[in-house]
Design an enzyme around this catalytic site. Structure first.
Site, PDB file in Angstrom:
ATOM      1  N   GLU A  95      -8.049   2.537   0.376  1.00  0.00           N
ATOM      2  CA  GLU A  95      -8.293   1.568  -0.702  1.00  0.00           C
ATOM      3  C   GLU A  95      -8.855   0.244  -0.210  1.00  0.00           C
ATOM      4  O   GLU A  95      -9.569  -0.443  -0.931  1.00  0.00           O
ATOM      5  CB  GLU A  95      -6.992   1.322  -1.476  1.00  0.00           C
ATOM      6  CG  GLU A  95      -6.032   0.276  -0.878  1.00  0.00           C
ATOM      7  CD  GLU A  95      -5.482   0.640   0.503  1.00  0.00           C
ATOM      8  OE1 GLU A  95      -5.523   1.839   0.852  1.00  0.00           O
ATOM      9  OE2 GLU A  95      -5.023  -0.252   1.224  1.00  0.00           O
ATOM     10  N   ASP A 142       0.844  -1.201   0.000  1.00  0.00           N
ATOM     11  CA  ASP A 142       0.000   0.000   0.000  1.00  0.00           C
ATOM     12  C   ASP A 142       0.878   1.249   0.000  1.00  0.00           C
ATOM     13  O   ASP A 142       1.353   1.692   1.040  1.00  0.00           O
ATOM     14  CB  ASP A 142      -0.921  -0.013   1.237  1.00  0.00           C
ATOM     15  CG  ASP A 142      -1.896   1.165   1.233  1.00  0.00           C
ATOM     16  OD1 ASP A 142      -1.957   1.886   0.210  1.00  0.00           O
ATOM     17  OD2 ASP A 142      -2.607   1.341   2.247  1.00  0.00           O
ATOM     18  N   ARG A 185     -11.153  -0.532   1.900  1.00  0.00           N
ATOM     19  CA  ARG A 185     -12.611  -0.604   1.943  1.00  0.00           C
ATOM     20  C   ARG A 185     -13.211  -0.785   0.544  1.00  0.00           C
ATOM     21  O   ARG A 185     -14.286  -1.359   0.401  1.00  0.00           O
ATOM     22  CB  ARG A 185     -13.177   0.645   2.641  1.00  0.00           C
ATOM     23  CG  ARG A 185     -12.800   1.951   1.978  1.00  0.00           C
ATOM     24  CD  ARG A 185     -12.999   3.147   2.894  1.00  0.00           C
ATOM     25  NE  ARG A 185     -11.919   3.290   3.875  1.00  0.00           N
ATOM     26  CZ  ARG A 185     -11.880   4.220   4.832  1.00  0.00           C
ATOM     27  NH1 ARG A 185     -12.861   5.090   4.952  1.00  0.00           N
ATOM     28  NH2 ARG A 185     -10.866   4.271   5.663  1.00  0.00           N
ATOM     29  N   ASP A 198       0.032  -5.060   4.528  1.00  0.00           N
ATOM     30  CA  ASP A 198      -1.361  -4.719   4.235  1.00  0.00           C
ATOM     31  C   ASP A 198      -2.154  -5.888   3.634  1.00  0.00           C
ATOM     32  O   ASP A 198      -3.318  -5.742   3.288  1.00  0.00           O
ATOM     33  CB  ASP A 198      -1.411  -3.495   3.309  1.00  0.00           C
ATOM     34  CG  ASP A 198      -2.581  -2.570   3.639  1.00  0.00           C
ATOM     35  OD1 ASP A 198      -3.148  -2.702   4.735  1.00  0.00           O
ATOM     36  OD2 ASP A 198      -2.916  -1.728   2.780  1.00  0.00           O
ATOM     37  N   LYS A 228       1.530   7.896   0.456  1.00  0.00           N
ATOM     38  CA  LYS A 228       1.923   7.924   1.870  1.00  0.00           C
ATOM     39  C   LYS A 228       3.302   8.560   2.009  1.00  0.00           C
ATOM     40  O   LYS A 228       4.121   8.452   1.098  1.00  0.00           O
ATOM     41  CB  LYS A 228       2.016   6.491   2.423  1.00  0.00           C
ATOM     42  CG  LYS A 228       0.696   5.795   2.669  1.00  0.00           C
ATOM     43  CD  LYS A 228       0.956   4.413   3.280  1.00  0.00           C
ATOM     44  CE  LYS A 228      -0.332   3.642   3.453  1.00  0.00           C
ATOM     45  NZ  LYS A 228      -1.238   4.240   4.445  1.00  0.00           N
ATOM     46  N   ASP A 246      -5.739   6.357  -0.703  1.00  0.00           N
ATOM     47  CA  ASP A 246      -5.112   5.564   0.364  1.00  0.00           C
ATOM     48  C   ASP A 246      -6.164   4.849   1.217  1.00  0.00           C
ATOM     49  O   ASP A 246      -5.841   3.985   2.019  1.00  0.00           O
ATOM     50  CB  ASP A 246      -4.237   6.480   1.236  1.00  0.00           C
ATOM     51  CG  ASP A 246      -3.268   5.698   2.103  1.00  0.00           C
ATOM     52  OD1 ASP A 246      -3.093   4.482   1.854  1.00  0.00           O
ATOM     53  OD2 ASP A 246      -2.669   6.306   3.013  1.00  0.00           O
TER      54      ASP A 246
HETATM   55  N1  BES Z   1      -3.267   0.173   5.027  1.00  0.00           N
HETATM   56  C1  BES Z   1      -3.660   1.394   5.591  1.00  0.00           C
HETATM   57  C2  BES Z   1      -3.920   1.319   7.092  1.00  0.00           C
HETATM   58  C3  BES Z   1      -2.756   0.968   7.985  1.00  0.00           C
HETATM   59  C4  BES Z   1      -2.054   1.953   8.645  1.00  0.00           C
HETATM   60  C5  BES Z   1      -2.408  -0.350   8.200  1.00  0.00           C
HETATM   61  C6  BES Z   1      -1.016   1.617   9.490  1.00  0.00           C
HETATM   62  C7  BES Z   1      -1.359  -0.684   9.034  1.00  0.00           C
HETATM   63  C8  BES Z   1      -0.666   0.288   9.691  1.00  0.00           C
HETATM   64  C9  BES Z   1      -4.947   1.901   4.929  1.00  0.00           C
HETATM   65  O1  BES Z   1      -5.133   1.532   3.625  1.00  0.00           O
HETATM   66  C10 BES Z   1      -4.898   3.398   4.969  1.00  0.00           C
HETATM   67  O2  BES Z   1      -3.977   3.941   4.448  1.00  0.00           O
HETATM   68  N2  BES Z   1      -5.891   4.000   5.610  1.00  0.00           N
HETATM   69  C11 BES Z   1      -5.936   5.420   5.710  1.00  0.00           C
HETATM   70  C12 BES Z   1      -7.377   5.823   5.579  1.00  0.00           C
HETATM   71  C13 BES Z   1      -7.587   7.314   5.483  1.00  0.00           C
HETATM   72  C14 BES Z   1      -7.006   7.831   4.194  1.00  0.00           C
HETATM   73  C15 BES Z   1      -9.060   7.589   5.554  1.00  0.00           C
HETATM   74  C16 BES Z   1      -5.387   5.816   7.076  1.00  0.00           C
HETATM   75  O3  BES Z   1      -5.634   5.100   8.052  1.00  0.00           O
HETATM   76  O4  BES Z   1      -4.688   6.815   7.150  1.00  0.00           O
HETATM   77 ZN    ZN Z   2      -4.200  -0.272   3.052  1.00  0.00          ZN
HETATM   78 ZN    ZN Z   3      -4.152   2.823   2.247  1.00  0.00          ZN
END
Ligand code: BES
Ligand code: ZN
Ligand code: ZN
Length: 497
Positions: A343, A264, A345, A282, A271, A341
């Site tokens: 993604e 991811d 969901r 991920d 990111k 990001d």
């Molecule tokens: N894969 C990430 C979540 C994640 C963060 C997993 C840290 C493991 C450790 C997910 O896809 C993500 O990036 N979520 C975003 C959502 C936001 C953009 C609404 C997040 O949590 O920042």
């Molecule tokens: Zn993710």
């Molecule tokens: Zn993500």
């Protein structure tokens, strides 16, 4: 591969490198074990351990040469704390840290005072989980790393059916968790979506599990808009994997879904570098589904289990989806993608709708879904959510029986409103508050009314960035594997839904 077996040889006569004995607080300190260690030697051992400062405090490890008191070359006293309160999770953790501290040694024996089924299971499971190491990608440094213990003996009765069954079960479960850890620890370049699919096929070989894989053409034909949209920014095409275990006589069906983002990057909503360092994890939900399906097929509960893995690489290539794009999830709902990001969901939505089509009795998904999970619950506690509080709590109970740390979280009514889009059915981010909850609210939108569904956000617990502890190593932890297995077994037993 580590071997583990029960032995009825008296502890004092075991020719192993290390003999592990429990020391308790809570009353008189004593070396655990039936008269397997002669009284005189036992007293000497007790005195020596005391001299070295052993108190029996939970988790304490005291090593000493055996000086011929027993056949083993070394004695390792492990603190069990006050065993008047028996807690199997504590037993697992203690056995785990003991084995972890003995890496580099070839053979160990664990003296078990009361070798009943549950104790054997907990000790064996903890020991095998703590004995994990991942050296597959070491080159020159491989030789300097202490190897896991090769042979573990447990004092007990190899002819006792209950003990043998408990040991077998512990092995199946621990091997599954360790396998999931391997998948998570594997570098993302080595495990793109197609490789995850190949891995699933290989892992189910010789097991009564049918594996089907949707490739990108098939996904397009059936309009899996979420999986395709997230996958389109990568040179590695997406896949949807379906695994089915259908034993004769099964009355219910469990659907297990795992997020399989093999890497991811965030996509165009890129990111920052630091956050990307662990993003090979991920696909931990996917690893949990594959590993649990293998274990379930070996444990053979009388329940049909269908595993679903939407797997993609989230990359910002020239064909990547853009913030502002509107995509159509399998089944027709539209989503305005404002942050690429968020993604997980999107691919889970496709999988939830597709899994629901088959009318399972319940759905449980596991996903490293939000960074907000770690803000709310920290690195070791997964969030359990669902539309029905009652069903969510039952799944939480299953997670507790399995020995995983989770906690109930709500999907507040108002969180759905934060997902309103001015141009599509829903948007993929909320207002930034309670991010774990709004992610769950998004998923809930795709679950048919009345279908028992629980969502496990394992973002923090799936990958241990800190030091090892108990039976948990650094890196991939195998989170959700044991809960998935337990959910299948509990459904077979009628405890779920
Ligand atoms: N894969 C990430 C979540 C994640 C963060 C997993 C840290 C493991 C450790 C997910 O896809 C993500 O990036 N979520 C975003 C959502 C936001 C953009 C609404 C997040 O949590 O920042
Ligand atoms: Zn993710
Ligand atoms: Zn993500």
């Amino acid at each position: 591969m580590t071997s583990i077996a029960l032995t009825s040889t008296p502890a004092a006569d075991l020719a192993v490198d290390a003999l592990i004995i429990g020391i308790t607080t809570g009353g008189k300190k004593h070396v655990e074990g039936p008269p397997a260690i002669p009284d005189k030697a036992r007293k000497d051992i007790e005195r020596d351990l005391e001299l070295l400062g052993a108190t029996g405090k939970l988790g304490e490890i005291t090593r000493m040469p055996s000086r011929g008191l027993v056949k083993a070359r070394m004695i390792v006293g492990i603190g069990l704390g006050d065993v008047r309160i028996l807690d199997y999770e504590k037993v697992r953790r203690t056995a785990g840290s003991a084995l972890r501290s003995l890496a580099g040694i070839k053979s160990v024996a664990i003296v078990i005072t009361l070798p009943d089924g549950p104790r054997i299971e907990a000790i064996a499971e903890g020991a095998l989980l703590g004995n994990y190491a991942f050296h597959a990608f070491r080159g020159k440094s491989a030789d300097s790393q202490p190897a896991p213990v090769e042979k573990i003996l447990l004092t007990g009765d190899p002819k006792d059916k209950e003990q043998v069954a408990a040991l077998e079960r512990a092995q199946i479960i621990a091997n599954a968790v360790n396998y999931a850890r391997d998948l998570v620890n594997t570098p993302p370049s080595a495990l793109p979506p197609e490789e995850i699919a190949q891995e699933a096929i290989a892992a189910m070989k010789k097991l009564p599990v049918r594996v089907e894989v949707w490739d990108e053409a098939h996904l397009e034909e059936e309009e899996f808009g979420g999986i395709l949209a997230v996958g389109q920014g990568s040179a590695n095409p997406p896949r949807l994997i379906r695994l089915e275990y259908a034993p004769r006589g099964a009355k219910r069906t469990v659907a297990l879904i795992g997020k399989g983002v093999t890497f991811d990057s965030g996509g165009l909503s890129l990111k920052p570098p630091k956050s990307m360092e662990t993003m090979k994890c991920d696909m931990s939900g996917a690893a949990a589904v594959i590993a649990a399906m293998g274990a379930i097929a070996r444990l053979k509960p009388k329940v049909r289990v269908v595993g679903w893995i939407p797997t993609v690489e989230n990359m910002p290539g020239g064909h990547a989806q853009r913030p502002g794009d509107v995509i159509t999830i399998y089944g027709g709902r539209t989503v305005e993608v404002l942050n690429t990001d968020a993604e997980g969901r999107l691919i889970l939505a496709d999988a939830i709708v597709r899994a629901s089509e088959e009318k399972p009795d319940l759905i449980v998904d596991a996903a490293t879904l939000t960074g907000a999970q770690t803000i709310a619950l920290g690195d070791r506690t997964s969030g359990v959510m669902g539309r029905s509080d009652e069903f969510r709590d039952k799944v939480w109970e299953s997670s507790q029986r399995a020995g995983e740390i989770m906690w109930h979280m709500p999907i507040p009514e108002e969180s759905r409103g934060t997902l309103d889009s001015p141009i599509a059915d829903i948007k993929n981010i909320g207002d930034g508050k309670g991010g774990m909850l709004s992610a769950a609210a998004f998923l809930a939108e795709f679950v048919p009314d009345g279908l028992p569904w629980a969502h496990l956000d394992i973002a923090g617990p799936a990958f241990n960035e800190g030091g090892p502890h108990g039976y948990t190593p650094k890196g991939g932890t195998g989170a959700a594997v044991r809960t998935f297995i337990q959910v299948a077994e509990d459904t077979a037993e009628g405890l779920l839904p």
